[in-house]
Scaffold this motif. Structure first.
Motif, short mmCIF file in Angstrom:
data_model
loop_
_atom_site.label_atom_id
_atom_site.label_comp_id
_atom_site.label_asym_id
_atom_site.label_seq_id
_atom_site.Cartn_x
_atom_site.Cartn_y
_atom_site.Cartn_z
N UNK A 190 -7.73 131.49 54.36
CA UNK A 190 -7.57 130.05 54.15
C UNK A 190 -8.26 129.61 52.86
N UNK A 191 -9.45 130.13 52.63
CA UNK A 191 -10.18 129.76 51.40
C UNK A 191 -9.44 130.25 50.16
N UNK A 192 -8.93 131.46 50.22
CA UNK A 192 -8.21 132.01 49.07
C UNK A 192 -6.93 131.22 48.81
N UNK A 193 -6.20 130.90 49.86
CA UNK A 193 -4.95 130.16 49.69
C UNK A 193 -5.21 128.76 49.14
N UNK A 194 -6.22 128.09 49.67
CA UNK A 194 -6.56 126.75 49.18
C UNK A 194 -6.96 126.79 47.71
N UNK A 195 -7.74 127.81 47.35
CA UNK A 195 -8.17 127.94 45.95
C UNK A 195 -6.98 128.19 45.03
N UNK A 196 -6.03 128.99 45.49
CA UNK A 196 -4.85 129.27 44.68
C UNK A 196 -3.99 128.02 44.52
N UNK A 197 -3.80 127.27 45.60
CA UNK A 197 -3.01 126.04 45.52
C UNK A 197 -3.65 125.07 44.54
N UNK A 198 -4.94 124.82 44.71
CA UNK A 198 -5.63 123.89 43.81
C UNK A 198 -5.63 124.39 42.37
N UNK A 199 -5.93 125.68 42.21
CA UNK A 199 -6.03 126.23 40.87
C UNK A 199 -4.72 126.22 40.12
N UNK A 200 -3.66 126.68 40.76
CA UNK A 200 -2.36 126.70 40.10
C UNK A 200 -1.85 125.29 39.84
N UNK A 201 -2.11 124.37 40.78
CA UNK A 201 -1.67 122.99 40.55
C UNK A 201 -2.39 122.40 39.34
N UNK A 202 -3.70 122.62 39.26
CA UNK A 202 -4.47 122.06 38.15
C UNK A 202 -4.03 122.65 36.81
N UNK A 203 -3.88 123.97 36.76
CA UNK A 203 -3.45 124.61 35.52
C UNK A 203 -2.06 124.13 35.11
N UNK A 204 -1.20 123.93 36.09
CA UNK A 204 0.16 123.48 35.79
C UNK A 204 0.16 122.05 35.25
N UNK A 205 -0.64 121.19 35.86
CA UNK A 205 -0.69 119.79 35.44
C UNK A 205 -1.21 119.66 34.01
N UNK A 206 -2.03 120.61 33.58
CA UNK A 206 -2.62 120.56 32.24
C UNK A 206 -1.88 121.41 31.22
N UNK A 207 -0.84 122.10 31.64
CA UNK A 207 -0.14 123.01 30.73
C UNK A 207 0.81 122.26 29.80
N UNK A 208 1.26 122.95 28.75
CA UNK A 208 2.20 122.36 27.81
C UNK A 208 3.60 122.24 28.41
N UNK A 209 3.91 123.08 29.39
CA UNK A 209 5.20 123.02 30.08
C UNK A 209 4.92 122.92 31.58
#
Length: 217
Positions: free
Chosen positions: A153-172
């Motif tokens: 659960x901790x790993x999945x939550x971290x991946x969801x948050x992390x990928x969402x944040x990186x995506x929101x800040x990416x150029x595409x």
């Protein structure tokens, strides 16, 4: 009854205007005036309905949280009830078209930054984090021992948050959101595919924090 409908409509218009102002100007530069102008209402009505800017901003965050919960419940209702599909619903809800939209993404980013300084926003974010973890852990606990379910659960939550944040800040952002969504679902699939042993009975399994499923970043 008509007055209640008008009140609810006006409150939603103010919430929408708040998110639009935050997305365009940022949290710091969003004011009662910038919100009221976008909503086409007097600034006094904000104090009347929400008690001021802080109350309205918290209402906007609650709206985003409620929207995530609604999306998740709708997706859950369309599944066959399998564990992998239920976990994928959590991922898909987080990366939905609305949650990856520029309006929602910019608003979420502003809320996250502001929550470190605003106790009210921090409390809502902590509740939201706890709901995400609880729902994920409850799902994984159906086939895993407690320690393994907690880790997954901790790993999945971290991946969801992390990928969402990186995506929101990416150029595409859109391409990044799609890639992040795929990778999170692949992690869920790989985690469930690992050999598992569990002796946890149904009555012993930890229940979600709320009977109604809620989810967000």
């Amino acid at each position: 009854m008509a007055k209640v409908g008008v009140k609810d409509t006006r409150k939603q218009q103010l919430i929408n205007a708040t998110m639009e102002s935050i997305a365009e100007l940022g949290m710091q530069n969003t004011t009662i005036i910038s919100i009221s102008k976008r909503a086409g209402m007097s600034s006094g009505i904000i104090s009347h309905y929400f008690g001021g800017k802080r109350g309205l901003i918290e209402a906007a965050l609650r709206y985003l949280l409620a929207h995530l919960g609604k999306e998740l419940r709708e997706r859950m209702a369309e599944t066959d009830g399998s564990l992998e599909q239920r976990l994928n619903c959590i991922v898909d809800s987080n990366f939905s078209n609305f949650q990856r939209s520029a309006l929602a993404a910019k608003t979420w980013l502003s809320f996250w930054a502001r929550s470190m300084h605003e106790p009210g926003l921090q409390r809502l974010q902590q509740i939201n984090n706890a709901r995400l973890y609880s729902n994920l852990r409850y799902a994984f606990a159906q086939v895993m021992e407690p320690t393994a379910a907690t880790e997954a659960a901790r790993q999945t939550a971290a991946m969801i948050d992390g990928f969402w944040l990186r995506s929101a800040l990416s150029l595409d952002p859109q391409e990044s959101f799609e890639a992040g969504q795929r990778l999170c679902k692949r992690f869920v699939q790989d985690t469930l595919a690992r050999p598992q042993t569990t002796s946890v009975s149904v009555t012993q399994r930890e229940q979600p924090l709320e009977r109604t499923i809620h989810y967000s970043r």
